[in-house]
Structures are given as structure tokens and as C-alpha cells.
Design a protein around this motif. Structure first.
Motif, PDB file in Angstrom:
ATOM      1  N   UNK A 249       0.900  -0.941   0.147  1.00 29.35           N
ATOM      2  CA  UNK A 249       0.085  -0.224   0.458  1.00 29.35           C
ATOM      3  C   UNK A 249       0.948   1.535  -0.377  1.00 29.35           C
ATOM      4  N   UNK A 250       1.958   1.464   0.935  1.00 30.83           N
ATOM      5  CA  UNK A 250       2.405   2.426   1.200  1.00 30.83           C
ATOM      6  C   UNK A 250       3.007   3.243  -0.335  1.00 30.83           C
ATOM      7  N   UNK A 251       4.231   1.900  -0.851  1.00 30.68           N
ATOM      8  CA  UNK A 251       4.548   2.053  -2.349  1.00 30.68           C
ATOM      9  C   UNK A 251       3.518   2.339  -3.481  1.00 30.68           C
ATOM     10  N   UNK A 252       2.370   1.941  -3.120  1.00 29.89           N
ATOM     11  CA  UNK A 252       1.672   2.489  -4.562  1.00 29.89           C
ATOM     12  C   UNK A 252       1.080   3.545  -4.235  1.00 29.89           C
ATOM     13  N   UNK A 253       0.655   4.085  -2.599  1.00 28.44           N
ATOM     14  CA  UNK A 253       0.358   5.595  -2.620  1.00 28.44           C
ATOM     15  C   UNK A 253       1.331   6.528  -2.945  1.00 28.44           C
ATOM     16  N   UNK A 254       2.657   6.474  -2.716  1.00 28.33           N
ATOM     17  CA  UNK A 254       3.445   6.694  -3.427  1.00 28.33           C
ATOM     18  C   UNK A 254       3.843   7.044  -4.661  1.00 28.33           C
ATOM     19  N   UNK A 255       3.571   6.490  -5.559  1.00 27.65           N
ATOM     20  CA  UNK A 255       3.712   6.358  -6.971  1.00 27.65           C
ATOM     21  C   UNK A 255       2.613   6.675  -7.932  1.00 27.65           C
ATOM     22  N   UNK A 256       1.118   6.679  -6.819  1.00 32.56           N
ATOM     23  CA  UNK A 256      -0.213   7.309  -7.021  1.00 32.56           C
ATOM     24  C   UNK A 256       0.287   8.731  -7.646  1.00 32.56           C
ATOM     25  N   UNK A 257      -0.403   9.012  -8.525  1.00 31.28           N
ATOM     26  CA  UNK A 257      -0.822  10.288  -9.087  1.00 31.28           C
ATOM     27  C   UNK A 257      -1.628  11.029  -8.465  1.00 31.28           C
ATOM     28  N   UNK A 258      -3.099   9.860  -7.670  1.00 26.67           N
ATOM     29  CA  UNK A 258      -3.746  10.650  -6.993  1.00 26.67           C
ATOM     30  C   UNK A 258      -4.474   9.318  -6.627  1.00 26.67           C
ATOM     31  N   UNK A 259      -5.402   9.604  -5.014  1.00 28.80           N
ATOM     32  CA  UNK A 259      -5.738   8.330  -4.108  1.00 28.80           C
ATOM     33  C   UNK A 259      -7.264   8.591  -4.090  1.00 28.80           C
ATOM     34  N   UNK A 260      -8.121   7.615  -4.007  1.00 30.97           N
ATOM     35  CA  UNK A 260      -9.249   7.326  -3.556  1.00 30.97           C
ATOM     36  C   UNK A 260      -8.791   6.531  -2.080  1.00 30.97           C
ATOM     37  N   UNK A 261      -9.479   7.320  -0.904  1.00 31.49           N
ATOM     38  CA  UNK A 261      -9.304   7.015   0.275  1.00 31.49           C
ATOM     39  C   UNK A 261      -9.921   6.696   1.030  1.00 31.49           C
ATOM     40  N   UNK A 262     -10.343   5.538   1.828  1.00 30.00           N
ATOM     41  CA  UNK A 262     -11.179   5.503   2.555  1.00 30.00           C
ATOM     42  C   UNK A 262     -11.126   5.896   4.053  1.00 30.00           C
ATOM     43  N   UNK A 263     -11.420   6.865   4.693  1.00 34.97           N
ATOM     44  CA  UNK A 263     -11.621   7.025   6.100  1.00 34.97           C
ATOM     45  C   UNK A 263     -10.958   6.503   6.612  1.00 34.97           C
ATOM     46  N   UNK A 264      -9.755   6.876   7.648  1.00 38.20           N
ATOM     47  CA  UNK A 264      -9.686   6.369   8.596  1.00 38.20           C
ATOM     48  C   UNK A 264      -7.168   7.405   8.253  1.00 38.20           C
TER      49      UNK A 264
END
Length: 375
Positions: A249-264
Motif C-alpha cells: 500500500x505504501x509504495x502504491x500511494x507513493x507512486x500514485x498521481x492521486x488516491x481515493x482513500x476510505x476514511x481512517x
């Protein structure tokens, strides 16, 4: 000194392991009894009294179904507390269990410290009264909760935020993006990271609408952050055709242009990484439930970036507001190079400054050891 530490969840295991390391630095003769996990065990040099996997019951139904186990764990912890007679009890979140354990410590004259305090500023303020009686000092990891507890008459100290330090350690060890894409069979298009949560219920509620929104961006590729504890067939069923990565998850978010994230907590981590995000929480999607939430919650926002900055820096689409069309509209300016994207990144930088640079485990450990020496 002998420290008794109680952490009942995976996140608590991470934070408490760092605290044990720092307590060893502050007191070379430190010994430990603890409820927690493998990370705490590695830091302490021995296993837990109770492993958190035997404690992680969430919600009324889950607790009720496992009540005998819960009561057995509490009895075991209380008896150990009486037998060990530690110099202090340190609680790490997990309030329903930990506050009951604190009652036994208080009765025995054992000082109680709270590291990673309960979110009573959001709900369940009825916990404040027993906390006021039982807790010697709260170590706060969020600036706004420090002010909250101080107003309520608690002895509270802001020690910094552990997520910031964890994120920076991981950023420093980030793999090569090209290798990451090759490993997970991802092409060169910009990534939209989808973080639907880690529990089956929230994944079922949030992933389908996330997937529909992200799939509309043909120049990007949506990728799901899959939990290793969840059967991968669930992701294939709920979001057919969309790729997912497990335990990355960390690597995916770091390399993403944007993210859709469930609250938490993931909303804070995405902001600290520096990835523009849309925060969602679908659940049943009812306007009636939304109205109930507005009455129960004591806070103006639900996402940590907004709470820390005390203003809206990321969009929150909650319940009936969380539709594929709404998510799509919010993603457009984040994927493109727009003033909205730049403003969000500037606010992220401001949030980092507000969190400060203190090492929370080190600050808390030093304060606890100094307190005990003085008393």
C-alpha cells in the motif's frame, strides 16, 4: 524499572514497539510485561502476555460474540498486573479494554499513562470522567487533541506524531518506481490508488463506487491496495478488471498521481507521503444515517488532515455524498496540474510543519522515566 504496556491492535503494536526501544534508552535496566504483538516482542526480547490477535474484537456484535474471550483476557491482564507490581501502566489506544485495566492499576496505586489516547474528542465523551480519575498523564500525537484535553483539565503533553516518522523512514527506503511497476505488471500510465479499507464490510461498501469513478479516466490506471488478510477473490468480484497489489500500500500511494482513500489513518499517511487524495466513506449511503452521524460526532471533519489543519484541505465524500460521479469530479483537478492540486500539496506541507519534528516515542519515554524517578 518495570513497565506494563497494553496494546490491543496491530497499529498499537507498531507504536508501542518504538516506545519500548526508547524506554530501554532512557532506562537501561528496563523490563517489560506487555499485551501486544511481534514487533513489541522483538523490542522487549520476549513474547507478550497476550497477543493482540487474541484481543482484536471490534464493535458491539464482535465483542458480544467473543465476550468470554474478552473477559478472560481482561482477567489474565489484571492478575498479571497485581502479580508483577510494575512501576507504571502504559496504555496504547484500545480504550474499552484498557480503561478497565487502568481501574486495577489505580486501585493498586500504579501510575497510568496513555500513549495514543482514545478519540474521545470525536465521540464517547462519557469516557472523560473515568479517564480524569485514572490517568496520570496523556501523551498526545495530534496538536488539536492536546488543546482539547488541556481544556478538559488533563495533564497532557504533545510528543509529535508517529505516522510522520514512520512515513519518512519508508520514503527513505522506497524502491525504484520502474521496478515496482514491473513487479506488479503495471504500465506507464499515471496511477490512481484505491484504498477501500481493511475490513470486508467497508471494502464491499466503498470499492465498487471507487472503481467506477477511477475507471472513467482512460489515460490513468486504477490500482487497488489489497489487504493480505482479505481473500483476493473479493477484489476481483467487486472491481472486475482492475489490478490490485497486496502488502504494498505504501509504495502504491507513493507512486500514485492521486488516491481515493476510505476514511481512517490512511488519509493522514497519504497526505504525509504527498499524494493528493479524495476521502470517502460510503457505508449504507443513507441521508438518515448521515444526519445521525452529524449529531453523534463532535468534530467538523472526519479526516485527520482536515482536523489537524482545522480547515478543509481534502474533500470528504461521506455516505450519500459518496457517488462515482462525485469522486470523479474531485479527482479531475488532482490528476491534472491545477491550482487545486498545488494548493492541496501546499496544505500538506503546512500540516507537516504543524505536526512538528519531535520523536513521539522518545519524548514519551523520557517523560515517563523522569516522572517515575521524581516520584
Amino acid at each position: 524499572m518495570h513497565f506494563f504496556i497494553s496494546a490491543g491492535e496491530a497499529s498499537g503494536d507498531i507504536h508501542a514497539a518504538d516506545l519500548i526501544n526508547e524506554l530501554r534508552q532512557a532506562d537501561p535496566d528496563a523490563t517489560f510485561t506487555f499485551l501486544g504483538g511481534d514487533l513489541m516482542a522483538a523490542s522487549a526480547g520476549h513474547g507478550p502476555l497476550i497477543h493482540y490477535r487474541d484481543m482484536a474484537f471490534m464493535g458491539f456484535v464482535d465483542v458480544a460474540m467473543n465476550l468470554r474471550k474478552v473477559l478472560g483476557n481482561l482477567s489474565t491482564a489484571k492478575e498479571a498486573l497485581k502479580a508483577v507490581k510494575p512501576d507504571c501502566l502504559i496504555l496504547v489506544d484500545y480504550p474499552s479494554f484498557n480503561l478497565k485495566l487502568a481501574e486495577t492499576a489505580y486501585e493498586r496505586g500504579i501510575p497510568v499513562y496513555y500513549y495514543i489516547s482514545p478519540k474521545v474528542w470525536a465521540w464517547k465523551e462519557n469516557r472523560l470522567k473515568p479517564m480524569k480519575k485514572l490517568i496520570k498523564r496523556i501523551f498526545s500525537i495530534l496538536p488539536f487533541e492536546t488543546e482539547y484535553f488541556a481544556r478538559k483539565g488533563f495533564e497532557v503533553k504533545y510528543v509529535g506524531n508517529p505516522s510522520l516518522h514512520e512515513v519518512d523512514r519508508k520514503l527513505a527506503a522506497l524502491p525504484n518506481e520502474k521496478e515496482f511497476r514491473q513487479k506488479h505488471n503495471l504500465d506507464s500510465r499515471p496511477i490512481i490508488a484505491l484504498l477501500p479499507g481493511s475490513r470486508v464490510g467497508e471494502i464491499k461498501d466503498n470499492l465498487p463506487v471507487m472503481a467506477r469513478a477511477a475507471a472513467s479516466f482512460k489515460s490513468c490506471q486504477p490500482v487497488i491496495a489489497a489487504s493480505p488478510a482479505i481473500d483476493t477473490e473479493l477484489y476481483r468480484t467487486l472491481a472486475p478488471g482492475i489490478k490490485f497489489v497486496t502488502d504494498s500500500t505504501f509504495e502504491l500511494v507513493a507512486f500514485a498521481r492521486a488516491a481515493v482513500v476510505t476514511s481512517g489513518t490512511a488519509t493522514l499517511e497519504a497526505a504525509l507521503i504527498g499524494t493528493p487524495e479524495v476521502v470517502v466513506y460510503r457505508s449504507v449511503g443513507s441521508k438518515i444515517v448521515y444526519g445521525i452521524f452529524e449529531r453523534i460526532l463532535k468534530i467538523p471533519y472526519v479526516s485527520l488532515p482536515n482536523l489537524i489543519m482545522d480547515k478543509k484541505i481534502v474533500t470528504e465524500l461521506l455516505l450519500h455524498q459518496c457517488t462515482a460521479r462525485a469522486i470523479q469530479e474531485q479527482l479531475i483537478p488532482l490528476i491534472n496540474d491545477t491550482p487545486g492540486r498545488r494548493r492541496m500539496l501546499e496544505n500538506y506541507a503546512g500540516m507537516r510543519r504543524r505536526l512538528g519534528t519531535s520523536d513521539p516515542a522518545k519524548e514519551a519515554a523520557r517523560t515517563i522515566v523522569d516522572d517515575l524517578k521524581q516520584s
